[in-house]
Design a protein around this motif. Sequence first.
Motif, mmCIF file in Angstrom:
data_model
loop_
_atom_site.group_PDB
_atom_site.id
_atom_site.type_symbol
_atom_site.label_atom_id
_atom_site.label_comp_id
_atom_site.label_asym_id
_atom_site.label_seq_id
_atom_site.Cartn_x
_atom_site.Cartn_y
_atom_site.Cartn_z
ATOM 1 N N ILE A 584 -10.784 38.467 -44.512
ATOM 2 C CA ILE A 584 -10.398 36.841 -44.018
ATOM 3 C C ILE A 584 -10.653 37.017 -42.434
ATOM 4 C CG2 ILE A 584 -8.685 35.389 -43.566
ATOM 5 C CD1 ILE A 584 -7.149 36.601 -46.225
ATOM 6 N N VAL A 585 -11.505 36.028 -42.181
ATOM 7 C CA VAL A 585 -11.568 35.558 -40.944
ATOM 8 C C VAL A 585 -11.157 34.434 -40.332
ATOM 9 C CG1 VAL A 585 -13.551 35.274 -39.074
ATOM 10 C CG2 VAL A 585 -13.872 36.819 -40.974
ATOM 11 N N PRO A 586 -10.314 34.270 -39.426
ATOM 12 C CA PRO A 586 -9.622 32.935 -39.001
ATOM 13 C C PRO A 586 -10.670 31.955 -38.404
ATOM 14 C CG PRO A 586 -8.907 34.634 -37.554
ATOM 15 C CD PRO A 586 -9.754 35.202 -38.703
ATOM 16 N N ARG A 587 -10.369 30.875 -38.490
ATOM 17 C CA ARG A 587 -11.540 29.858 -37.902
ATOM 18 C C ARG A 587 -11.503 29.958 -36.578
ATOM 19 N NH1 ARG A 587 -14.197 26.531 -41.569
ATOM 20 N NH2 ARG A 587 -13.345 26.607 -43.710
ATOM 21 N N SER A 588 -10.477 30.265 -35.954
ATOM 22 C CA SER A 588 -10.211 30.335 -34.692
ATOM 23 C C SER A 588 -10.709 31.573 -33.822
ATOM 24 C CB SER A 588 -8.696 30.538 -34.069
ATOM 25 O OG SER A 588 -7.860 31.278 -34.739
ATOM 26 N N GLY A 592 -17.956 38.085 -31.403
ATOM 27 C CA GLY A 592 -17.600 39.269 -31.130
ATOM 28 C C GLY A 592 -16.603 39.897 -32.036
ATOM 29 N N TYR A 593 -15.742 39.005 -32.783
ATOM 30 C CA TYR A 593 -14.718 39.142 -33.737
ATOM 31 C C TYR A 593 -14.974 40.158 -34.630
ATOM 32 C CZ TYR A 593 -10.597 38.784 -36.771
ATOM 33 O OH TYR A 593 -9.665 38.771 -37.487
ATOM 34 N N LEU A 594 -14.212 41.200 -34.779
ATOM 35 C CA LEU A 594 -14.399 42.439 -35.607
ATOM 36 C C LEU A 594 -14.052 41.971 -37.275
ATOM 37 C CD1 LEU A 594 -15.149 45.217 -36.403
ATOM 38 C CD2 LEU A 594 -13.016 46.175 -35.793
ATOM 39 N N VAL A 595 -14.893 41.580 -38.049
ATOM 40 C CA VAL A 595 -14.632 41.243 -39.428
ATOM 41 C C VAL A 595 -14.044 42.523 -40.122
ATOM 42 C CG1 VAL A 595 -15.419 40.239 -41.442
ATOM 43 C CG2 VAL A 595 -16.040 39.459 -39.077
ATOM 44 N N ARG A 634 -19.514 42.093 -37.053
ATOM 45 C CA ARG A 634 -18.679 40.999 -36.041
ATOM 46 C C ARG A 634 -19.534 39.794 -36.083
ATOM 47 N NH1 ARG A 634 -15.531 43.829 -32.252
ATOM 48 N NH2 ARG A 634 -15.763 46.042 -32.246
ATOM 49 N N THR A 635 -18.543 38.852 -35.450
ATOM 50 C CA THR A 635 -19.443 37.412 -35.258
ATOM 51 C C THR A 635 -20.085 37.257 -34.316
ATOM 52 O OG1 THR A 635 -17.291 36.978 -34.117
ATOM 53 C CG2 THR A 635 -17.143 36.420 -36.515
ATOM 54 N N VAL A 636 -21.056 36.320 -34.621
ATOM 55 C CA VAL A 636 -22.004 36.224 -33.233
ATOM 56 C C VAL A 636 -21.848 34.975 -32.739
ATOM 57 C CG1 VAL A 636 -24.418 35.957 -33.034
ATOM 58 C CG2 VAL A 636 -23.778 37.209 -34.831
ATOM 59 N N ARG A 637 -21.104 33.942 -33.211
ATOM 60 C CA ARG A 637 -20.851 32.909 -32.641
ATOM 61 C C ARG A 637 -19.495 32.572 -33.007
ATOM 62 N NH1 ARG A 637 -20.963 28.827 -36.523
ATOM 63 N NH2 ARG A 637 -22.177 29.314 -38.247
ATOM 64 N N GLN A 638 -19.187 31.325 -32.281
ATOM 65 C CA GLN A 638 -17.587 30.762 -32.551
ATOM 66 C C GLN A 638 -17.520 30.232 -34.063
ATOM 67 O OE1 GLN A 638 -15.121 30.702 -30.359
ATOM 68 N NE2 GLN A 638 -13.781 29.780 -32.277
ATOM 69 N N VAL A 639 -16.709 30.526 -34.940
ATOM 70 C CA VAL A 639 -16.439 29.759 -36.202
ATOM 71 C C VAL A 639 -16.174 28.388 -36.074
ATOM 72 C CG1 VAL A 639 -15.461 30.275 -38.429
ATOM 73 C CG2 VAL A 639 -15.693 32.179 -36.978
ATOM 74 N N VAL A 669 -16.675 37.648 -47.372
ATOM 75 C CA VAL A 669 -15.725 37.345 -46.319
ATOM 76 C C VAL A 669 -15.305 35.863 -46.442
ATOM 77 C CG1 VAL A 669 -15.854 37.082 -43.613
ATOM 78 C CG2 VAL A 669 -17.279 38.612 -44.655
ATOM 79 N N ALA A 670 -14.026 35.441 -46.104
ATOM 80 C CA ALA A 670 -13.684 34.279 -46.435
ATOM 81 C C ALA A 670 -12.914 33.652 -44.917
ATOM 82 C CB ALA A 670 -12.150 34.487 -47.119
ATOM 83 N N VAL A 671 -13.635 32.723 -44.728
ATOM 84 C CA VAL A 671 -13.632 32.143 -43.355
ATOM 85 C C VAL A 671 -12.456 30.871 -43.821
ATOM 86 C CG1 VAL A 671 -14.473 30.382 -41.564
ATOM 87 C CG2 VAL A 671 -15.958 32.314 -42.672
ATOM 88 N N ALA A 672 -11.161 31.416 -43.558
ATOM 89 C CA ALA A 672 -9.986 30.582 -43.830
ATOM 90 C C ALA A 672 -8.773 30.923 -42.945
ATOM 91 C CB ALA A 672 -9.683 30.608 -44.968
ATOM 92 N N ASP A 673 -7.843 30.010 -42.777
ATOM 93 C CA ASP A 673 -6.655 30.094 -42.055
ATOM 94 C C ASP A 673 -5.233 30.729 -42.914
ATOM 95 O OD1 ASP A 673 -7.815 29.669 -39.590
ATOM 96 O OD2 ASP A 673 -7.646 27.698 -39.676
ATOM 97 N N SER A 674 -5.641 30.333 -43.891
ATOM 98 C CA SER A 674 -4.303 30.767 -44.957
ATOM 99 C C SER A 674 -4.872 31.327 -46.331
ATOM 100 C CB SER A 674 -3.814 29.455 -45.440
ATOM 101 O OG SER A 674 -4.342 28.598 -45.946
#
Length: 974
Positions: A584-588, A592-595, A634-639, A669-674
């Motif tokens: 899970i990757v939060p949208r915020s 460079g966020y480590l997934v 890792r994320t390359v850009r802002q979600v 990978v799930a891009v979600a907050d919940s």
Amino acid sequence: MAVKDFYRNGCVQWRVFFQPQWQVLFFISCYIPFTISQIRYSIPEEMSKGSLIGNVAQDLGLDIKRLRMGRARIVTGESTQYAELRTDKGILVVSERIDREQLCGDITPCSFSFEIILENPIELHQVTVEIIDVNDNSPVFEKSKIHFEISESATTGSRFALESAYDADVELNSLQNYVLTRNNYFVLKQHSNPDGSRYVEMVLDKALDREEHPNLSLMLIAVDGGNPQRSGSVNIDVTVLDANDNAPEFNQTIYSAYVIENAPKGTYITTVNATDADSGSNGHITFSFSDLKEHSRDMFSIDENTGLVSVLGNIDFEKEKRFEIRVKATDQGGLTSTSKLVIEVGDVNDNAPVINLMSLSSPVAEDVAPGTTIAVLNIKDFDSGRNGQVACFINENLPFNIKSSLTNYYNLITDASLDRETHSEYNITVTARDSGSPALSSSTTLRLKVSDINDNAPVFDRGSYSSHLLENNESGMSICGVTAIDLDWNQNSRVSYFLENTQIGGAPISSYVSINSENGVIHAVRSFDYEQIKQLSFAVKAQDGGSPPLSSNVSVKIRIQDQNDNAPQVLYPVLSGASVVAEIVPRSADVGYLVTKVVAVDVDSGQNAWLSYKLQKATDRALFEVGLQNGEIRTVRQVTDKDAVKQRLTVVVEDNGQPSRSATVNVNVAVADSFPEVLSEFSDFTHDKDYNDNLTFYLVLALAVVSFLFIVSIIAILSVKCYRWRRERMFYKSGANLPVIPYYPPLYADVGGTGTLQHVYNYEICRTTDSRKSDLKYGRPCSESIISLDSSGTQTLTHAQREKPTNQDFDDQQKPPSADWRFTQNQRPGPSGSFKLQPTHVRWTPPSRLRAAATPEVAMGTGPWPNPPTEAEQLQALMAAANEVSEATNTLGPGTMGLSTRYSPQFTLQHVPDYRQNVYIPGSTATLTSNQQQPQQALPPPQAAIAAAAAQPEPPKAAQTPASKKKSTKKDKK
């Protein structure tokens, strides 16, 4: 007679005397490195060939076997070998004719010597054979006639020298006396020389008278002392002349001279002088040699006028060291006088030493101890004095030495240890030099080989061996080789290679590698895996072929080299077919966020284990990236909100091998907050494809197995049906020709115990599908009082209780047996003729399958007949049954026929017994007969019949035939 003398040094001298002319002298030498002894024999000359000289084996104390094993032989330096050694008997015999005079001349005693050599160990025995002279030579005068011219004026007492006779024999057999024939004028006077020889003079005893006897003839006889005695003679002629008053006179009685050997011809020796008082021709003197031996005549000469003595021939000191010559001076008147000339011969060093090899031990072992005798040499120098003194030596820098052990004998011995690996062969030059001036020498070369012993262990060319081997090798592949060298020779240098017993991982080293025992090449027994075994350390033994064998070890180390044979293994994320794992990757999330992190390993080593991570596929490549070295996603850009919730990434993990190997992993990978949002998005994910494929495979396999079992069952059922149908068809075709097979079924009581015959047979008649054509009919029971047994045999039922027969053919009623047919046992007639038939019963079974039989409650012979047929039917069935009994029964009594007789070509109707004469009705105590004249008698009461039947012994049962057994089996199955 034997004499033994002891000496202070411990040596013993034996003297053995056999006969007056035979003498054996035996010496034993002491304190020498090998056995040496001396023995002496005495034999007469002129013995024939093969004559016995002596028993060497007995005299030396040697075994005859020792003579043969030691290769005993005679070694002599002379050109002629007079003796022969016979090793099979241990004796010495004469091999050549021995002439003492030719061998030794005037030298006494005369002998010749030789050596007997034995080997292993070396023994040297010196044998001297003395030749005893025999009287085989008569005295001989040089001239056959002697002539004197003597003046008549010769005074009484005048001496006239006579020529001496020569006898080649010696001692007693030599010349002993002279005899002059009888005459009136001369007498004989004998004289002795210092050497023992004799010479004679004729002395005038009475004055001559020319006028009375102008000529005189005399004879001089020389006699030896042998037995038998021999003699020689010479004629003496004397011519009487006119007077010559004075005889010549020498100025010296003895002349001495010296000459060296090998002096050239004409060399001056000396001059003799004589004078004569007469004048004129009577005073003229001439000189000559008198009594000159034959071997000296060609050596010296004398001038007859001057008396000068010179060398005429070759003088050899080794043959004659001194000469004594009589010199005679004669005047013209015939008067003579004599003098002695003694010539001493001087030795010259003209003979080089002679080397004779007596024995040589070659080859010799290299471990021989120092001081061991290798060879024995005999060195002689025929010169005398210093010229005959010999010094012997060998070349330097050799591990040998030469020493003198006995006169003229030298031993070559080892002076140090030998080493074949350093010198396998020696050329030993033995030099003998005398002490003459100038010195003479001679040499010989001995070639000595050194035999090998196993004293060197194999030596490897390296202190240790190391090799590399790639994993996944083929079995039998050559890895490396070891080499060892053995300095020994032949079998001792043959090297074999072995693996030392070593355990690696609990398994012997032989399960990993093998070694060629001949060339030392190491082979792989199996394929190696670097991940399991990285190194092999073991020892190789090199062993030679000696006895005992010697060996040495060397360590061998084989390193297994890695190959890129293993693909990377992904440890995280773990793949599961039953569930879906998502990160899970939060949208915020920021840049460079480590997934997550992909974790993988490679069991290889080195560069083959270096892993790199790459992103192969992605839902949105612009959103994620994978670290090349660490596998971090890792994320390359802002979600953003526009990014899809479901993101699927395929990461490739690749090693650095050549060629490289890789593995892939899918990351959800799930891009979600919940979490509910994630769950709703991923609920439609299908199951893993591999799982579905496996399930389909198992279902298809189960269906195939069930179908196969079904088909096998159908085939089995059809086979059973066909088999039964063929059996029924076979019975249908047989018709009414089925044989009646006798047997005893259970629960059937014997109702014929009171019958006329001893044994009862029961028969079962089975009906086939075409039984309607048969003549046999069954009757329906007419009374309910007939008793039968049920199938269990425990109850009795009436006929009314049983099932009624359905067959319409049973219209006739069976009648009970008539009481008028009962007779006593003695009144019942048996079968006629010479054939005896055993009693038979016909077993009749109604369609209800219930059989009637007598029970214990019913008296024997009085019970009712269960549904009996008519009399005609019973008789017909009885006749058919009797025929079958005669064929199937093999236990009939004497006089009966077997099956072979029944079906033989000679079988006729006359052999068949007439069963119509006497007929026994089963179930009845009566016998029917066709003889009307025989009256029927009443039988005793049933009780008496029962007692009589009980008193009779039970007969043996009839043997069952194969047909009856088969029928019984079918009946039981039914």
